[in-house]
Design a protein around this motif. Structure first.
Motif, PDB file in Angstrom:
ATOM      1  N   ASN A 107     -39.475   0.784 112.598  1.00  0.00           N
ATOM      2  CA  ASN A 107     -40.383   0.684 112.653  1.00  0.00           C
ATOM      3  C   ASN A 107     -40.862   0.984 111.557  1.00  0.00           C
ATOM      4  O   ASN A 107     -42.314   1.097 110.663  1.00  0.00           O
ATOM      5  N   PHE A 108     -40.125   1.089 110.001  1.00  0.00           N
ATOM      6  CA  PHE A 108     -41.107   0.706 108.829  1.00  0.00           C
ATOM      7  C   PHE A 108     -40.524  -0.796 108.456  1.00  0.00           C
ATOM      8  O   PHE A 108     -40.366  -0.970 106.684  1.00  0.00           O
ATOM      9  N   GLN A 109     -41.076  -1.899 109.166  1.00  0.00           N
ATOM     10  CA  GLN A 109     -41.026  -2.974 108.822  1.00  0.00           C
ATOM     11  C   GLN A 109     -41.829  -3.299 107.657  1.00  0.00           C
ATOM     12  O   GLN A 109     -41.727  -3.999 106.839  1.00  0.00           O
ATOM     13  N   ALA A 110     -43.297  -2.173 107.745  1.00  0.00           N
ATOM     14  CA  ALA A 110     -44.328  -2.872 107.090  1.00  0.00           C
ATOM     15  C   ALA A 110     -43.733  -2.626 105.504  1.00  0.00           C
ATOM     16  O   ALA A 110     -44.498  -3.457 104.758  1.00  0.00           O
ATOM     17  N   ASN A 165     -30.724   4.601 117.037  1.00  0.00           N
ATOM     18  CA  ASN A 165     -31.292   3.830 118.521  1.00  0.00           C
ATOM     19  C   ASN A 165     -30.094   3.586 119.702  1.00  0.00           C
ATOM     20  O   ASN A 165     -28.863   3.706 119.674  1.00  0.00           O
ATOM     21  N   ARG A 166     -31.152   4.035 120.951  1.00  0.00           N
ATOM     22  CA  ARG A 166     -30.186   3.939 121.880  1.00  0.00           C
ATOM     23  C   ARG A 166     -29.833   3.164 122.621  1.00  0.00           C
ATOM     24  O   ARG A 166     -29.484   3.559 123.827  1.00  0.00           O
ATOM     25  N   THR A 219     -36.269  -3.937 107.090  1.00  0.00           N
ATOM     26  CA  THR A 219     -36.247  -4.041 108.990  1.00  0.00           C
ATOM     27  C   THR A 219     -35.431  -4.029 109.268  1.00  0.00           C
ATOM     28  O   THR A 219     -34.808  -4.013 110.491  1.00  0.00           O
ATOM     29  N   GLY A 220     -34.118  -3.164 108.599  1.00  0.00           N
ATOM     30  CA  GLY A 220     -32.587  -2.792 109.461  1.00  0.00           C
ATOM     31  C   GLY A 220     -32.037  -1.773 109.701  1.00  0.00           C
ATOM     32  O   GLY A 220     -31.577  -1.600 110.459  1.00  0.00           O
ATOM     33  N   VAL A 221     -33.495  -0.688 109.743  1.00  0.00           N
ATOM     34  CA  VAL A 221     -33.545   0.564 110.171  1.00  0.00           C
ATOM     35  C   VAL A 221     -34.232   0.634 111.791  1.00  0.00           C
ATOM     36  O   VAL A 221     -35.069   0.521 111.804  1.00  0.00           O
TER      37      VAL A 221
END
Length: 217
Positions: free
Chosen positions: A94-97, A87-88, A101-103
């Motif tokens: 993108n893996f929320q589904a 995360n810049r 949610t924290g990545v």
């Protein structure tokens, strides 16, 4: 009591002012054997089970060192490889589904057991990926990871190995850390910038070729 509460509120406000996840942990350890229940590969793929991960940033060289140690020897899984999400400053979950949610990330770095690596389809310089037993390390020029809002030292990271024999979320064996990112650590890296040696050799080769062309018949 009132003073202490005001102090706690001030600290909370200060944290809220920091960009999301930029105050995460610096380097992590990860529980052995914590394969995702959705992983379609084998739990015998211990080279895809993260035990520790760190990212060091050398501002003088504008160079990142991505180091991770697995529970097994790198390359044990035929199609295994390693994805570092970074995360810049504009990272998205993108893996929320899938409940992660924290990545958050806006770019990824791929490191492979064959000693190669890439960012967005651009290959890393030769010699940028080092492997020693259970540890794989990648050296990435900061020029390949321009900021989208954070200072480079505040970039946050998550590592997820994948088994390329599968596709989608089922290919991911582990998240390190589980559902969060961690920050880079400042340091001085005692390594040449990736590709320096290769570029020097290429330059010497070009000089030799020109000398041969100029030599009279």
């Amino acid at each position: 009591m009132k003073t202490r509460i005001l102090g706690q509120l001030a600290c909370a406000a200060a944290l809220c002012a920091v960009p999301f996840a930029s105050h995460a942990l610096s380097g992590i350890t990860d529980t052995a054997g914590d394969f995702l229940p959705t992983f379609a590969g084998s739990i015998t793929s211990t080279d895809l089970d993260v035990l520790s991960a760190t990212v060091t940033y050398d501002a003088g060289k504008d160079l990142f060192e991505l180091t991770s140690t697995m529970a097994g020897a790198i390359g044990s899984t035929d199609k295994g490889f390693y994805v570092w999400g970074v995360n810049r400053g504009s990272g998205v979950a993108n893996f929320q589904a899938s409940g992660i949610t924290g990545v958050r990330f806006d770019s990824v770095v791929l490191l492979r057991p064959d000693g190669t690596g890439s960012i967005g389809g651009v290959g890393l310089a030769p010699g940028s990926v080092k492997i020693a037993g259970n540890t794989i390390t990648g050296y990435v020029s900061g020029s390949l990871l321009p900021s989208t809002g954070f200072n480079k030292l505040d970039y946050t990271w998550n590592l997820w190995p994948r088994d390329g024999a599968f596709t989608g979320f089922a290919a991911i064996s582990d998240f390190a850390p589980d559902n969060a990112n961690f920050t880079s650590t400042a340091g001085v890296l005692a390594v040449p910038e990736p590709g320096t040696t290769a570029l020097m050799l290429a330059g010497l080769g070009a000089v030799g070729l020109l000398a041969r062309r100029r030599r009279p018949a």
